[in-house]
Design a protein around this motif. Sequence first.
Motif, PDB file in Angstrom:
ATOM      1  N   SER A  80       0.635  -0.973  -0.066  1.00  0.00           N
ATOM      2  CA  SER A  80      -0.750  -0.197  -0.066  1.00  0.00           C
ATOM      3  C   SER A  80       1.213   1.281   0.262  1.00  0.00           C
ATOM      4  O   SER A  80       0.905   2.229  -1.197  1.00  0.00           O
ATOM      5  N   ILE A  81       2.056   0.898   0.762  1.00  0.00           N
ATOM      6  CA  ILE A  81       2.556   2.823   0.830  1.00  0.00           C
ATOM      7  C   ILE A  81       3.266   2.835  -0.338  1.00  0.00           C
ATOM      8  O   ILE A  81       3.709   3.386  -0.858  1.00  0.00           O
ATOM      9  N   PHE A  82       3.632   1.352  -1.248  1.00  0.00           N
ATOM     10  CA  PHE A  82       4.724   1.430  -1.895  1.00  0.00           C
ATOM     11  C   PHE A  82       4.267   2.051  -3.473  1.00  0.00           C
ATOM     12  O   PHE A  82       4.141   3.104  -4.093  1.00  0.00           O
ATOM     13  N   VAL A  83       2.754   1.931  -3.762  1.00  0.00           N
ATOM     14  CA  VAL A  83       1.707   2.711  -4.151  1.00  0.00           C
ATOM     15  C   VAL A  83       1.451   3.486  -4.340  1.00  0.00           C
ATOM     16  O   VAL A  83       1.132   4.610  -5.697  1.00  0.00           O
ATOM     17  N   LEU A  84       1.490   3.872  -3.084  1.00  0.00           N
ATOM     18  CA  LEU A  84       0.900   5.454  -2.690  1.00  0.00           C
ATOM     19  C   LEU A  84       2.046   6.628  -2.890  1.00  0.00           C
ATOM     20  O   LEU A  84       2.163   7.830  -2.767  1.00  0.00           O
ATOM     21  N   SER A  85       3.999   6.094  -2.897  1.00  0.00           N
ATOM     22  CA  SER A  85       4.845   6.610  -2.982  1.00  0.00           C
ATOM     23  C   SER A  85       5.355   7.197  -4.221  1.00  0.00           C
ATOM     24  O   SER A  85       5.655   7.636  -4.539  1.00  0.00           O
ATOM     25  N   ALA A  86       5.282   5.442  -4.781  1.00  0.00           N
ATOM     26  CA  ALA A  86       6.514   5.202  -6.119  1.00  0.00           C
ATOM     27  C   ALA A  86       5.737   5.737  -6.828  1.00  0.00           C
ATOM     28  O   ALA A  86       5.734   7.116  -7.687  1.00  0.00           O
ATOM     29  N   VAL A  87       3.941   5.624  -7.316  1.00  0.00           N
ATOM     30  CA  VAL A  87       3.443   6.457  -8.415  1.00  0.00           C
ATOM     31  C   VAL A  87       3.044   7.537  -8.406  1.00  0.00           C
ATOM     32  O   VAL A  87       3.602   8.296  -9.671  1.00  0.00           O
ATOM     33  N   PRO A  88       2.940   8.435  -7.621  1.00  0.00           N
ATOM     34  CA  PRO A  88       3.294   9.963  -7.090  1.00  0.00           C
ATOM     35  C   PRO A  88       4.558  10.560  -7.358  1.00  0.00           C
ATOM     36  O   PRO A  88       4.740  11.756  -7.849  1.00  0.00           O
ATOM     37  N   GLN A  89       5.067   9.316  -6.804  1.00  0.00           N
ATOM     38  CA  GLN A  89       6.386  10.170  -6.968  1.00  0.00           C
ATOM     39  C   GLN A  89       7.030  10.140  -8.656  1.00  0.00           C
ATOM     40  O   GLN A  89       7.889  11.165  -8.744  1.00  0.00           O
ATOM     41  N   VAL A  90       6.862   9.095  -9.435  1.00  0.00           N
ATOM     42  CA  VAL A  90       7.341   9.058 -10.342  1.00  0.00           C
ATOM     43  C   VAL A  90       6.641  10.721 -11.385  1.00  0.00           C
ATOM     44  O   VAL A  90       7.273  11.130 -12.592  1.00  0.00           O
ATOM     45  N   ILE A  91       5.953  10.348 -11.552  1.00  0.00           N
ATOM     46  CA  ILE A  91       4.843  11.132 -11.783  1.00  0.00           C
ATOM     47  C   ILE A  91       5.043  12.920 -11.634  1.00  0.00           C
ATOM     48  O   ILE A  91       5.223  13.812 -12.806  1.00  0.00           O
ATOM     49  N   ILE A  92       5.345  13.286 -10.505  1.00  0.00           N
ATOM     50  CA  ILE A  92       5.610  14.285  -9.573  1.00  0.00           C
ATOM     51  C   ILE A  92       7.446  15.244  -9.848  1.00  0.00           C
ATOM     52  O   ILE A  92       7.313  15.985 -10.960  1.00  0.00           O
ATOM     53  N   ALA A  93       8.184  13.913 -10.066  1.00  0.00           N
ATOM     54  CA  ALA A  93       9.411  14.771 -10.890  1.00  0.00           C
ATOM     55  C   ALA A  93       9.511  14.229 -11.956  1.00  0.00           C
ATOM     56  O   ALA A  93      10.261  15.214 -12.200  1.00  0.00           O
TER      57      ALA A  93
END
Length: 361
Positions: free
Chosen positions: A102-115
């Motif tokens: 759950s933390i992986f989905v909430l962190s990895a996906v927005p992280q790549v998009i925002i970056a």
Amino acid sequence: MAALELVKPATGFAPPEPRPPRRLGLSQRLSRWDVKVSPYLYISPFFVLFGLTGLFPLAYTAVVSVYDWNLLGGQGEFVGWQNYADVLGQAIFWKSLGNTLSIFVLSAVPQVIIAITLAALLDQNLRNATFWRMGVLVPYVVAPIAVSLIFGRLFADQFGLINELLGTVGLDPIGWHQDRLASHVAIATMVNYRWTGYNALIFLAAMQVVPRDLYEAATIDGAGPLRQFFSVTVPQIRSTIIFVVITATLGCLQIFDEPRLFDAAGLGGADRQWMTTVLYMYDVAWGNQRDFGRAAAVAWMLFVLVLAIGLVNFLLSQRIASSGRRAPRVRRSVTRRMLADARSATAATTNTTSTTDRRDS
């Protein structure tokens, strides 16, 4: 007449005898060995250190995982797969695994998009561009303990700044340390705060090498900034996107600092609502159980999980990167026939040339 016959050139042509191969001297052999061996010697220090600090602990952990190993007694009796079965039989392990995903989905996906969005903005003609580009790296420099302490206060249940801001707009406060999904959002926010700027600089470095002629041609064709981003920028940096996605996946699945420091106890909450798999492994090894064998089994199961997810992620990214118009497939029989025709044409040309040379001679 006899003199004329003596000077008449011979019609036949005898090829010269092949010379025996010359033996190489010692200096020449050393030179050849240097060309062949020196590249491997240059990269060998990395692999030697990787073997000592990576492969050896991994193999040693596999040995520990099949023994009844504790902190005081050391190596006990051989138990085989019993440690793995005991870990799989604990409900807290599956809960920690769900928390990690759950933390992986909430962190990895927005992280790549925002970056990648932030990198596209930094790639524009900005005033003081160096200042803004270095500014996004500041969160990465901050120590994880400091980030966890600051965000732990921001997401506090009673006196947190986030709940204060929610109260000003008439919303009820959120139990960031009580609700399971809310705690995952808070921890993912810490991860995104630290790593988004770092990944943005990687994307920015890839965008800097994209030929500007492509943007000029797209502008002439009438493409706007958004169209240029999806049609020019993203296809040109696909390999960098794959790299960032894989590294973000591996990092988020091994998260430990943020959930460990999210509260004072550091055990993932009263109901273990944000305990990750690495935090569970730490609790098994150094908590109440003090069972290194089970902790090693958890480490190996996490390793297999990370390897599987990373492989799936890599295959999906490769498929996305290679999507598009492909060249038609050619059968092997057609390729072999074309090679045979080319060889026949080459042989015919060679024979014709040799015949002509003989006639001229």
